[in-house]
Each structure stands twice: as C-alpha cells, then as structure tokens.
Design a protein around this motif. Structure first.
Motif, PDB file in Angstrom:
ATOM      1  N   GLU A 111      -0.416  40.463  -3.992  1.00 39.66           N
ATOM      2  CA  GLU A 111      -1.028  42.012  -4.557  1.00 39.66           C
ATOM      3  C   GLU A 111       0.389  42.193  -3.279  1.00 39.66           C
TER       4      GLU A 111
ATOM      5  N   ASN B 110      -2.235  47.120  -4.539  1.00 39.99           N
ATOM      6  CA  ASN B 110      -2.556  46.183  -4.396  1.00 39.99           C
ATOM      7  C   ASN B 110      -3.514  45.178  -4.542  1.00 39.99           C
ATOM      8  N   LYS B 111      -1.597  44.610  -6.158  1.00 38.53           N
ATOM      9  CA  LYS B 111      -2.319  44.197  -7.133  1.00 38.53           C
ATOM     10  C   LYS B 111      -0.656  43.111  -7.353  1.00 38.53           C
TER      11      LYS B 111
ATOM     12  N   TYR C  32      -3.584  34.162  -9.378  1.00 38.12           N
ATOM     13  CA  TYR C  32      -2.499  33.955 -10.079  1.00 38.12           C
ATOM     14  C   TYR C  32      -1.822  33.254 -10.215  1.00 38.12           C
TER      15      TYR C  32
ATOM     16  N   SER D 224      -7.598  40.782  -7.927  1.00 41.50           N
ATOM     17  CA  SER D 224      -8.227  41.558  -7.192  1.00 41.50           C
ATOM     18  C   SER D 224      -9.545  41.775  -7.300  1.00 41.50           C
TER      19      SER D 224
END
Length: 312
Positions: A120, A125-126, A157, A289
């Motif tokens: 992120e 925040n990705k 992820y 997230s």
C-alpha cells in the motif's frame, strides 16, 4: 465450471420505471481456485506476457517500508533479503474479451492484464496498479518465469491462482448514485405494494436498504456495471488527459459475499454458505485495505488514457 446468480426477487425496473434507462451490463467473474494457463482468463494466474518484453516494476522507493517488516507478515522465500529499488509487480487479473465482452479494448487488443505492487502506497494507502492491453495473436513466445516481488506487505496482495466463470448480469445504480427524489421513492414502502408479496414485510422499515443490498449492485469481482459506495459518498473520476468522466472497469473484491447480500450467492455455492471458513467467500484470498474493494476506472474516450482507482 459455471456459476449462476439467482434471478433478482423483484424486477425493480418494472416497479420503478425511472431505473430502466440506468441499467448497465456487468460481468461477474466468479474466481475459483484452479490452474489457469496464460491462454485463460484468470485471477492471480500466469500472464500471456511476451518473452522479449520487460516485466513491469514499481519504481517508487520502498526503503521506508523496511521499517514495517516486523509489523506485517512479509512474503519471502528462503533467499529473502531486503532490497531497495524497483519491486516486480504481481499479476492480479487477466481478462480476455471473449470472456468479458463489456471490456473496451483499443485497436486489435483482446486481452487486459492488471498488475499491482503488493504494498500500500501513500497518500491513499492502496496498491498502485498497472494496466496492459495486448493482442494475443501477436505474442509468439511467452515469458515462463516472471520475476517475483522481493517482498509484499502481506499475503492478501498475492492472489491465489483462480480460473473464472464469467456471467453477465444487469445492475442498477447504488442508492447514493440516484437522485434524492428517487431515493425517497425507494425508501417509501407504499411504493413497493405492487410487489409486496415478493418482498418480506420485514423490509418495510427500510426498503431502500433492500434495494441496495439485493437489487442493484453485485458484490465480488466484476467488470463493468455500477460501483458500490460505503467508505465515502460517490466520487466522480475524470480523465487527466481529456477530462471525460471515467467509467468502472474492474472491481477487485475482498469477498464474494457476506451476510448482507446472500441473495447474490450463485446456486452452485449455496451449500457453502454455512461453512465456517473465510476462504469459502474469498477464493483468491485477496484482502484490500481491511477487507474493502479496489475499483478501477478508465476513460471512455480512449483506453490509452491513464486509468485511476478508488478504495471502497
């Protein structure tokens, strides 16, 4: 492998004709664990990547993320050794137009490839994403051993390889995308009386929430259609090149269903709803997230214009 979404319990456009012109096609992808090949549409599978084309990397610095190593579960092999510099991207999805006809490819392209950096990044925040369109007929030799990332922020992820069972459905706008007048009409139980027998009377206090959870926007991985909102009110995205209003391309989800939208669970998965295993409702094991969704948007004027994304 097929997946079949049950028909919506109410023909909502017949009850509220104002919704009819707002209908959009969407393709539910229904990723399920399997062994896809580069010639298949997939989530987390191998890409049809030309052997002579450099593999994409995230060029942002990751040295500050080294401080997070002990705070997160970091993916690494036995030879793991932190390194600063470009981080190889991770395959997220490969979609062939033959399977997902709502895509709008440029020129003769017939396959879309989506990758991301498994960290992120600030300020949103990705994981930053990259899109590649290509023509499958122009790929003679395929890269068989793409580089792996030197580390990821956490396992959510790294998508588990999944085959797809694309299914076209019809969606209507999220409640917050509708006019205030139509929102009020959907929230008035008296306007639902024509279909009262098809709708549980327990929905009477909040029929608009019933519309939102079961009649409008499908959960899970999908292409096209309408976006879901929740973390924020609707956000309009505009192309940075031509200022056109961008349209939804792909929704990357942290689950296929939850307790609020079980009406969308395919017939073939109904027996799994009672299984106490989070992976059942999240076959790719992707976590965006804190269990949200990553929505990708593209310019309707040109697929070559930069895309954008939102967390919801």
């Amino acid at each position: 492998m097929n997946r079949t979404t049950p028909p919506r319990p109410v023909d909502i456009a017949a009850v509220f004709p104002q919704l009819a012109p707002l209908a959009r096609p969407a393709i539910r992808l229904h990723p399920r664990p399997g062994s896809p090949t580069p010639h298949d549409s997939s989530v987390g599978g191998p890409l049809l990547w030309p052997a002579d084309e450099p593999w994409p990397h995230c060029e942002e610095s990751h040295d500050q993320m080294n401080d997070l190593y002990e705070a997160y579960e970091v993916y690494a092999d036995e030879d793991y050794e932190w390194q600063d510099g470009p981080n190889p991207l991770v395959p997220v999805a490969q979609l062939y137009v033959r399977d997902v006809p709502v895509l709008r490819p440029p020129g003769q392209a017939d396959v879309l490839q989506v990758l991301w950096c498994p960290f992120e990044h600030e300020p949103d925040n990705k994981p930053p994403t990259a899109l590649f369109w290509r023509s499958s007929t122009e790929v003679a030799d395929t890269l068989t051993a793409p580089p792996s990332p030197f580390a990821v922020e956490y396992d959510g992820y790294i998508p588990r390889p999944c085959v797809l069972a694309p299914e076209q459905i019809t969606e209507y706008p999220n409640l917050m995308d509708l006019s205030k007048e139509l929102q009020q009409q959907l929230g008035d139980w008296n306007n639902w009386q024509a279909v009262a027998g098809a709708v549980d009377s327990s929905r009477a206090p909040h029929p608009d929430s019933y519309y939102g959870s079961e009649l409008s926007v499908a959960p899970g991985w999908k292409a096209g259609g309408w976006p879901r909102w929740g973390l924020t009110d609707p956000i309009s995205c505009f192309c940075t090149t031509c200022d056109a209003r961008m349209v939804p391309l792909l929704q990357i989800a942290s689950c296929e269903w939850d307790g609020s939208n079980t009406g969308w669970v395919p017939y073939e998965d109904r027996e799994l709803m009672s299984v106490d295993d989070p992976d059942v409702a999240n076959p790719p094991k992707v976590q965006i997230s804190r269990s949200n969704r990553l929505q990708l948007y593209v310019c309707p004027q040109s697929p070559d214009h930069p895309h954008t994304d939102l967390i919801q």
